[in-house]
Design an enzyme around this catalytic site. Structure first.
Site, PDB file in Angstrom:
ATOM      1  N   CYS A 144       0.868  -1.187   0.000  1.00 35.29           N
ATOM      2  CA  CYS A 144       0.000   0.000   0.000  1.00 35.29           C
ATOM      3  C   CYS A 144       0.897   1.226   0.000  1.00 35.29           C
ATOM      4  O   CYS A 144       2.075   1.135  -0.377  1.00 35.29           O
ATOM      5  CB  CYS A 144      -0.978  -0.033   1.185  1.00 35.29           C
ATOM      6  SG  CYS A 144      -0.200  -0.004   2.803  1.00 35.29           S
ATOM      7  N   ASN A 149       2.259   1.463   4.388  1.00 34.11           N
ATOM      8  CA  ASN A 149       2.553   0.183   5.057  1.00 34.11           C
ATOM      9  C   ASN A 149       2.232   0.246   6.554  1.00 34.11           C
ATOM     10  O   ASN A 149       2.900  -0.391   7.372  1.00 34.11           O
ATOM     11  CB  ASN A 149       4.020  -0.244   4.824  1.00 34.11           C
ATOM     12  CG  ASN A 149       4.320  -1.683   5.237  1.00 34.11           C
ATOM     13  OD1 ASN A 149       5.439  -2.003   5.624  1.00 34.11           O
ATOM     14  ND2 ASN A 149       3.363  -2.560   5.161  1.00 34.11           N
ATOM     15  N   CYS A 156      -1.484   0.705   7.376  1.00 33.85           N
ATOM     16  CA  CYS A 156      -2.928   0.408   7.485  1.00 33.85           C
ATOM     17  C   CYS A 156      -3.306  -0.825   6.664  1.00 33.85           C
ATOM     18  O   CYS A 156      -3.544  -1.904   7.206  1.00 33.85           O
ATOM     19  CB  CYS A 156      -3.767   1.606   7.039  1.00 33.85           C
ATOM     20  SG  CYS A 156      -3.480   3.109   7.993  1.00 33.85           S
ATOM     21  N   ARG A 157      -3.385  -0.675   5.345  1.00 36.09           N
ATOM     22  CA  ARG A 157      -3.936  -1.749   4.517  1.00 36.09           C
ATOM     23  C   ARG A 157      -3.008  -2.950   4.354  1.00 36.09           C
ATOM     24  O   ARG A 157      -3.423  -4.103   4.546  1.00 36.09           O
ATOM     25  CB  ARG A 157      -4.309  -1.210   3.126  1.00 36.09           C
ATOM     26  CG  ARG A 157      -5.491  -0.269   3.143  1.00 36.09           C
ATOM     27  CD  ARG A 157      -5.608   0.515   1.851  1.00 36.09           C
ATOM     28  NE  ARG A 157      -4.506   1.447   1.692  1.00 36.09           N
ATOM     29  CZ  ARG A 157      -4.305   2.213   0.639  1.00 36.09           C
ATOM     30  NH1 ARG A 157      -5.127   2.112  -0.402  1.00 36.09           N
ATOM     31  NH2 ARG A 157      -3.293   3.052   0.590  1.00 36.09           N
ATOM     32  N   SER A 158      -1.753  -2.700   3.947  1.00 29.61           N
ATOM     33  CA  SER A 158      -0.903  -3.868   3.640  1.00 29.61           C
ATOM     34  C   SER A 158      -0.504  -4.676   4.872  1.00 29.61           C
ATOM     35  O   SER A 158      -0.442  -5.907   4.786  1.00 29.61           O
ATOM     36  CB  SER A 158       0.305  -3.491   2.776  1.00 29.61           C
ATOM     37  OG  SER A 158       1.138  -2.567   3.406  1.00 29.61           O
ATOM     38  N   ASP A 204      -8.050   3.761   0.777  1.00 31.56           N
ATOM     39  CA  ASP A 204      -7.172   4.221   1.852  1.00 31.56           C
ATOM     40  C   ASP A 204      -8.018   4.681   3.050  1.00 31.56           C
ATOM     41  O   ASP A 204      -8.783   5.638   2.931  1.00 31.56           O
ATOM     42  CB  ASP A 204      -6.334   5.388   1.302  1.00 31.56           C
ATOM     43  CG  ASP A 204      -5.326   5.897   2.296  1.00 31.56           C
ATOM     44  OD1 ASP A 204      -5.355   5.453   3.463  1.00 31.56           O
ATOM     45  OD2 ASP A 204      -4.495   6.733   1.898  1.00 31.56           O
TER      46      ASP A 204
HETATM   47  P1  4NP Z   1      -1.826   2.783   4.054  1.00 30.24           P
HETATM   48  O1  4NP Z   1      -2.488   4.135   4.627  1.00 30.24           O
HETATM   49  O2  4NP Z   1      -1.261   3.140   2.701  1.00 30.24           O
HETATM   50  O3  4NP Z   1      -2.967   1.853   3.969  1.00 30.24           O
HETATM   51  O4  4NP Z   1      -0.765   2.372   5.051  1.00 30.24           O
HETATM   52  C1  4NP Z   1      -1.813   5.357   4.680  1.00 30.24           C
HETATM   53  C2  4NP Z   1      -0.883   5.596   5.665  1.00 30.24           C
HETATM   54  C3  4NP Z   1      -0.259   6.837   5.715  1.00 30.24           C
HETATM   55  C4  4NP Z   1      -0.577   7.817   4.791  1.00 30.24           C
HETATM   56  C5  4NP Z   1      -1.520   7.562   3.808  1.00 30.24           C
HETATM   57  C6  4NP Z   1      -2.124   6.327   3.747  1.00 30.24           C
HETATM   58  N1  4NP Z   1       0.028   9.082   4.862  1.00 30.24           N
HETATM   59  O5  4NP Z   1      -0.335   9.965   4.054  1.00 30.24           O
HETATM   60  O6  4NP Z   1       0.926   9.297   5.685  1.00 30.24           O
END
Ligand code: 4NP
Length: 174
Positions: free
Chosen positions: A14, A17, A19-21, A132
């Site tokens: 993602c 790294n 939340c989703r992955s 996201d």
């Molecule tokens: P992820 O979520 O890609 O599912 O881990 C996010 C985590 C951090 C950010 C965006 C999405 N950020 O903008 O910092």
């Protein structure tokens, strides 16, 4: 047909790294374990953005996963590395932006390894991307888990027969 490798390596990707992955890693690991396939498939995760590298998963992802008995709290975020394209057999992006980011830096000979995770939920879910949840509320994290669970079930179902055979053998006590 070439023989499948003894170990299949899967990388969930993602943006951050956190939340989703990591959720996808924990969910796939748990489902593989339930099916006796932990020894046949290794799972890891990474982000295309390195700003959260070294951090644990987002507490909202940890608690949404824990509610469904998935333990992701011991994971640590990292950025995708060039060598990942060689190491992993399946590199599964959560959304089109991350798939494009991977396609932009993946050597041509490994492009075939890149997919959207939701491809494997085909027929069961109308969305091709895991959205996201970072800037949204708690419900977004639960939706993400539901989508990932469907895709992981589809992913395991399409694994080479060898892996599913090892599952049957284990169940039969062989
Ligand atoms: P992820 O979520 O890609 O599912 O881990 C996010 C985590 C951090 C950010 C965006 C999405 N950020 O903008 O910092």
């Amino acid at each position: 047909m070439p023989k499948p490798p003894a170990i299949t390596r899967v990388l969930m990707v993602c943006l951050g790294n956190i939340c989703r992955s990591p959720s996808a890693q924990g969910i796939l690991e748990a489902k593989l374990k339930q099916q006796g396939l932990s020894g046949s498939v290794e799972v890891d995760s990474a982000g295309t953005y390195g700003g959260h590298a070294g951090e644990p998963p987002d507490p909202r992802a940890v608690s949404a996963c824990a509610e469904r008995y998935y333990n992701i709290q011991s994971q640590t975020a990292r950025k995708i590395h060039y060598r990942d394209f060689e190491t992993f057999d399946y590199i599964l992006a959560m959304d089109n932006d991350n798939l494009t980011a991977l396609q932009d830096c993946c050597p041509p000979k490994y492009q075939r390894k890149l997919h959207l995770l939701m491809e494997y939920a085909s027929g069961k879910y109308q969305h091709s991307e895991v959205p996201d949840p970072y800037y949204g509320g708690t419900q977004g994290f639960h939706n993400v888990i539901h989508m990932i669970e469907l895709a992981c079930d589809g992913f395991i179902a399409q694994l080479p027969h060898k892996h599913r055979a090892s599952h049957s053998a284990k169940r039969a006590g062989l």
